[in-house]
Design a protein around this motif. Structure first.
Motif, PDB file in Angstrom:
ATOM      1  N   PRO A 178       0.794  -1.227   0.000  1.00 26.49           N
ATOM      2  CA  PRO A 178       0.000   0.000   0.000  1.00 26.49           C
ATOM      3  C   PRO A 178       0.827   1.277   0.000  1.00 26.49           C
ATOM      4  O   PRO A 178       0.418   2.285  -0.588  1.00 26.49           O
ATOM      5  CB  PRO A 178      -0.820  -0.113   1.283  1.00 26.49           C
ATOM      6  CG  PRO A 178      -0.044  -1.050   2.155  1.00 26.49           C
ATOM      7  CD  PRO A 178       0.606  -2.020   1.231  1.00 26.49           C
ATOM      8  N   VAL A 179       1.984   1.241   0.628  1.00 29.28           N
ATOM      9  CA  VAL A 179       2.831   2.440   0.691  1.00 29.28           C
ATOM     10  C   VAL A 179       3.541   2.651  -0.642  1.00 29.28           C
ATOM     11  O   VAL A 179       3.507   3.746  -1.225  1.00 29.28           O
ATOM     12  CB  VAL A 179       3.849   2.320   1.845  1.00 29.28           C
ATOM     13  CG1 VAL A 179       4.785   3.536   1.860  1.00 29.28           C
ATOM     14  CG2 VAL A 179       3.129   2.188   3.193  1.00 29.28           C
ATOM     15  N   GLU A 180       4.179   1.616  -1.142  1.00 28.69           N
ATOM     16  CA  GLU A 180       4.941   1.732  -2.387  1.00 28.69           C
ATOM     17  C   GLU A 180       4.038   2.087  -3.569  1.00 28.69           C
ATOM     18  O   GLU A 180       4.400   2.917  -4.416  1.00 28.69           O
ATOM     19  CB  GLU A 180       5.688   0.430  -2.659  1.00 28.69           C
ATOM     20  CG  GLU A 180       6.793   0.140  -1.646  1.00 28.69           C
ATOM     21  CD  GLU A 180       7.455  -1.202  -1.904  1.00 28.69           C
ATOM     22  OE1 GLU A 180       7.061  -1.883  -2.893  1.00 28.69           O
ATOM     23  OE2 GLU A 180       8.340  -1.586  -1.112  1.00 28.69           O
ATOM     24  N   ASN A 181       2.869   1.462  -3.640  1.00 26.15           N
ATOM     25  CA  ASN A 181       1.962   1.725  -4.759  1.00 26.15           C
ATOM     26  C   ASN A 181       1.410   3.145  -4.734  1.00 26.15           C
ATOM     27  O   ASN A 181       1.308   3.801  -5.775  1.00 26.15           O
ATOM     28  CB  ASN A 181       0.818   0.705  -4.759  1.00 26.15           C
ATOM     29  CG  ASN A 181       1.190  -0.594  -5.443  1.00 26.15           C
ATOM     30  OD1 ASN A 181       1.056  -0.735  -6.653  1.00 26.15           O
ATOM     31  ND2 ASN A 181       1.684  -1.543  -4.660  1.00 26.15           N
ATOM     32  N   TYR A 182       1.051   3.628  -3.558  1.00 23.71           N
ATOM     33  CA  TYR A 182       0.515   4.988  -3.475  1.00 23.71           C
ATOM     34  C   TYR A 182       1.616   6.007  -3.768  1.00 23.71           C
ATOM     35  O   TYR A 182       1.395   7.005  -4.475  1.00 23.71           O
ATOM     36  CB  TYR A 182      -0.086   5.232  -2.091  1.00 23.71           C
ATOM     37  CG  TYR A 182      -0.778   6.569  -1.969  1.00 23.71           C
ATOM     38  CD1 TYR A 182      -1.862   6.901  -2.788  1.00 23.71           C
ATOM     39  CD2 TYR A 182      -0.358   7.505  -1.026  1.00 23.71           C
ATOM     40  CE1 TYR A 182      -2.499   8.127  -2.677  1.00 23.71           C
ATOM     41  CE2 TYR A 182      -0.989   8.735  -0.904  1.00 23.71           C
ATOM     42  CZ  TYR A 182      -2.055   9.038  -1.742  1.00 23.71           C
ATOM     43  OH  TYR A 182      -2.673  10.260  -1.625  1.00 23.71           O
ATOM     44  N   GLU A 183       2.792   5.736  -3.263  1.00 23.95           N
ATOM     45  CA  GLU A 183       3.922   6.622  -3.531  1.00 23.95           C
ATOM     46  C   GLU A 183       4.206   6.677  -5.042  1.00 23.95           C
ATOM     47  O   GLU A 183       4.407   7.771  -5.613  1.00 23.95           O
ATOM     48  CB  GLU A 183       5.153   6.120  -2.767  1.00 23.95           C
ATOM     49  CG  GLU A 183       6.379   7.006  -2.909  1.00 23.95           C
ATOM     50  CD  GLU A 183       7.536   6.472  -2.074  1.00 23.95           C
ATOM     51  OE1 GLU A 183       7.702   6.932  -0.938  1.00 23.95           O
ATOM     52  OE2 GLU A 183       8.258   5.573  -2.578  1.00 23.95           O
ATOM     53  N   LYS A 184       4.199   5.534  -5.683  1.00 21.47           N
ATOM     54  CA  LYS A 184       4.443   5.479  -7.132  1.00 21.47           C
ATOM     55  C   LYS A 184       3.366   6.241  -7.904  1.00 21.47           C
ATOM     56  O   LYS A 184       3.662   6.973  -8.860  1.00 21.47           O
ATOM     57  CB  LYS A 184       4.484   4.019  -7.579  1.00 21.47           C
ATOM     58  CG  LYS A 184       4.787   3.821  -9.057  1.00 21.47           C
ATOM     59  CD  LYS A 184       4.810   2.334  -9.415  1.00 21.47           C
ATOM     60  CE  LYS A 184       5.084   2.135 -10.900  1.00 21.47           C
ATOM     61  NZ  LYS A 184       5.040   0.687 -11.260  1.00 21.47           N
ATOM     62  N   TYR A 185       2.124   6.116  -7.458  1.00 27.78           N
ATOM     63  CA  TYR A 185       1.018   6.817  -8.105  1.00 27.78           C
ATOM     64  C   TYR A 185       1.213   8.334  -8.008  1.00 27.78           C
ATOM     65  O   TYR A 185       1.046   9.065  -9.002  1.00 27.78           O
ATOM     66  CB  TYR A 185      -0.307   6.411  -7.460  1.00 27.78           C
ATOM     67  CG  TYR A 185      -1.445   7.353  -7.759  1.00 27.78           C
ATOM     68  CD1 TYR A 185      -2.052   7.390  -9.020  1.00 27.78           C
ATOM     69  CD2 TYR A 185      -1.929   8.228  -6.775  1.00 27.78           C
ATOM     70  CE1 TYR A 185      -3.097   8.256  -9.289  1.00 27.78           C
ATOM     71  CE2 TYR A 185      -2.974   9.103  -7.038  1.00 27.78           C
ATOM     72  CZ  TYR A 185      -3.551   9.123  -8.292  1.00 27.78           C
ATOM     73  OH  TYR A 185      -4.578   9.989  -8.567  1.00 27.78           O
ATOM     74  N   LEU A 186       1.584   8.800  -6.832  1.00 32.25           N
ATOM     75  CA  LEU A 186       1.785  10.242  -6.649  1.00 32.25           C
ATOM     76  C   LEU A 186       2.959  10.749  -7.479  1.00 32.25           C
ATOM     77  O   LEU A 186       2.917  11.863  -8.029  1.00 32.25           O
ATOM     78  CB  LEU A 186       2.020  10.560  -5.168  1.00 32.25           C
ATOM     79  CG  LEU A 186       0.842  10.308  -4.211  1.00 32.25           C
ATOM     80  CD1 LEU A 186       1.243  10.658  -2.774  1.00 32.25           C
ATOM     81  CD2 LEU A 186      -0.396  11.100  -4.624  1.00 32.25           C
TER      82      LEU A 186
END
Length: 671
Positions: free
Chosen positions: A281-289
């Motif tokens: 959840p952290v890595e994916n949201y960070e990548k999205y941003l």
């Protein structure tokens, strides 16, 4: 969670920003990485031996962060092991949180409990106990208080897929559905209960299948998608505030580390771990941003430095605090919530009337309902029917169905709901239809009500009424004397009246005290005795025994029905006895016991409960240890047989201690 399900979802973690601003999306990012950075630090400290245990939420952070930001800060959240983000999302001071993990005095439990086993009313968080399921009922009680106060608020309670196997899960959902309580039941479906996979916990595939069975909506969300969780809970909460009702939310997720760090993850198939790692959840949201240009390297670096500094500064404060220096006085003073009773004596010219025990109890309930507008009565059949013993007959009409509440057959949930009411500013009375049935709610009493003030300073303003006792040929499940089950539990107060005057005064006193009470009332005395008592409100001193008869030959210490047996035996045998009615069993009156032993030198304890392990055993042991020099004979005791209570009247008569007590009393006099 099956491997196939995880694989299918590995490519579908997509984010929809809707109308959320860049500023909000970045604030959500900062909030999301904080529990992850804390956990990274805690794992290092665990290896260094600076903390002793860690329950990981790695991979599940988006559920907590999405939920905590979706609710109003004044709405209660009841988290579990893996919800560090709830605490950080409510801006709990990190130095106190870290002190909690280290067992320091400034921690929320003052070193008395670990990890996330605490609450904070300032932050509207109610901590869990290790038994997991009882949280559901507490949420019901909190939500009920909101509903009774016409407050448009939502309560959110977490549970795991493993904990859903407990009966408390069913009871909590059922009560919420029947009473239409504004509760969001959020199930973190992470595939395992410690090492037991979901398919060994339950036979259904998803929790959305369960909601309709309770008559409630059920929604499934991708738990690793912080925006999806936030948006779902936000809209749901807004709707529930307008249209109060419970909703079951299933958050599909996965725990990437052990149940607690020492247990590891060897039982998880490696492919499953690999598939779910793609959904971090952290890595994916960070990548999205980053991909959308909202999060630059500069901003990311600034936020991470800020979070790490906050963590390090707080750790420095927590580490600097000295280990706890134990204080006997300090520990004992927090077992009960602070309360100094001011006894209310009836006026000497107050009107009186003849009352049976059952009438005196009903009088107290009515007077306390008038005295405390936020007192709620709950129990099976106590409404229109008036209870099986008719003690609340007419109460529903007088006080309304909202305050005199018929309950489903679920003792655990109703006791837990009583605690939830207390947490949210109400008082609660819970009637066990028979004292025997309290076994179904045992955990709520001994682990929640009794320990919550000692653990984190929360009072438990709950009175549990317990119709008890044998003598009516009701058999083994409607006749037990079970007060000794609870006598051993610090944090409870136990009263047991033997007469109408005490019945009214003790119950009134119990409602005044913010601590949890068990109020035992003998069914055989309900309508068999009566006396003239004041019509007005009065109380009896808690912890003070009553010397109902004075004599010089022997001391009979007893309570409840035993008072009447002892009085009859002494009179019929012509024995000049001190008869001491304990009235309060916890705390019991040591001074009164000591005084009567000093006076007569001979003592016998009489209880209706089975002999072995009863309250008499403890008090007789105390007398032998502290009053030995005053004794002229061995300390004796008598109780019922060490068997279940039999049904046949002749067998029950043999079971009860009346005849054996007479024989033992005579032998003690002759010693």
């Amino acid at each position: 969670m099956t491997m196939e399900t995880a694989t299918n979802q590995a490519s579908c973690l997509t984010f929809d920003r809707k109308n959320f601003s860049d500023e909000f999306l970045l604030s959500l990012y900062e909030s999301l990485i904080k529990p992850r950075r804390i956990e990274e630090k805690m794992l290092i400290l665990l290896r260094q031996g600076k903390i002793t245990k860690w329950f990981s939420g790695w991979g599940q952070e988006a559920i907590s962060i999405g939920a905590v930001h979706a609710l109003d800060s004044q709405e209660f959240i009841l988290p579990m092991h893996r919800n560090l983000g709830i605490f950080t999302g409510r801006d709990i001071p990190l130095e106190r949180l870290f002190a909690q993990f280290q067992g320091k005095l400034s921690g929320f439990t003052k070193g008395r409990d670990r990890s996330f086993h605490f609450g904070s009313l300032d932050h509207h968080i109610v901590g869990m106990i290790s038994h997991l399921g009882p949280q559901m009922a507490i949420a019901d009680g909190i939500a009920l208080a909101h509903k009774l106060s016409d407050e448009p608020k939502v309560t959110l309670v977490f549970t795991g897929d493993g904990a859903s196997s407990e009966g408390d899960f069913h009871e909590g959902l059922n009560v919420a559905a029947v009473w239409k309580l504004p509760v969001i039941f959020l199930v973190e479906h992470n595939g395992y209960g410690l090492s037991t996979p979901s398919e060994e916990q339950f036979a259904f595939k998803n929790f959305t299948e369960k909601g309709p069975g309770y008559g409630m909506e059920a929604i499934r969300v991708q738990g690793n998608n912080v925006l999806e969780v936030y948006d779902t809970i936000l809209k749901l909460a807004e709707d529930i505030r307008k249209n109060p009702r419970p909703v079951l939310v299933e958050a599909i997720t996965f725990r990437m580390r052990g149940h607690e760090e020492a247990s590891g993850t060897k039982y998880v198939p490696s492919q499953l771990m690999e598939d779910w790692s793609k959904l971090d959840p952290v890595e994916n949201y960070e990548k999205y941003l980053e991909e959308t240009g909202i999060l630059s390297d500069k901003v990311k670096d600034r936020i991470n430095k800020k979070v790490k500094k906050e963590i390090n500064d707080a750790l420095e404060i927590a580490f600097a605090e000295a280990p706890i220096s134990p204080s006997l006085e300090f520990e004992l003073q927090d077992v009960y919530a602070p309360f100094t009773q001011e006894v209310v004596n009836p006026k000497t010219v107050a009107p009186t009337s003849e009352k049976r025990l059952v009438d005196a109890i009903s009088d107290s309930l009515r007077e306390s309902m008038m005295k405390y507008p936020k007192l709620i009565l709950m129990g099976q059949d106590i409404g229109e029917y008036g209870g099986v013993f008719k003690i609340t007959d007419g109460f529903k009409k007088e006080f309304g169905a909202e305050r005199v509440r018929n309950t489903p057959l679920c003792e655990s949930a109703i006791i837990g709901a009583g605690l939830g009411l207390a947490i949210n500013g109400y008082k609660a009375m819970v009637e066990m239809q028979f004292a025997d049935f309290v076994s179904v709610g045992f955990n709520q009493i001994v682990n929640n009500l009794a320990k919550i003030h000692y653990r984190w300073g929360q009072q438990a303003d709950v009175v549990v009424r317990m119709p008890t006792g044998a003598g009516m040929a009701a058999g083994p499940f409607h006749s037990q004397s079970n007060e000794a089950w609870f006598f051993h539990t610090p944090g409870l107060k136990i009263v047991y009246p033997s007469n109408p005057y005490d019945a009214k005064g003790l119950l009134n006193a119990a409602f005044e005290d913010p601590n949890p009470y068990l109020y035992f009332e003998h069914k055989g005395l309900y309508r068999s005795i009566s006396e003239s008592i004041p019509d007005e409100y009065y109380t009896v001193e808690i912890g003070k025994a009553n010397l109902i008869k004075k004599g010089d030959q022997v001391s009979i210490i007893t309570y409840g029905m035993g008072v009447h047996w002892a009085s009859a035996a002494a009179s019929e045998l012509g024995i000049d006895a001190d008869i001491l009615d304990l009235r309060t069993l916890l705390p019991w009156d040591k001074e009164a016991v000591k005084e009567t032993v000093k006076k007569t030198g001979k003592v016998i304890f009489l209880q209706e409960d089975c002999l072995t392990g009863g309250i008499g055993a403890e008090i007789c042991a105390w007398i032998s240890e502290h009053c030995f020099t005053y004794l002229d004979a061995p300390v004796m005791r008598e109780g019922s047989l060490d068997t279940p209570v039999p049904f046949s009247p002749n067998l029950e008569k043999q079971f009860l201690p009346v005849e054996r007590f007479r024989e033992k009393l005579t032998s003690l006099i002759e010693y």
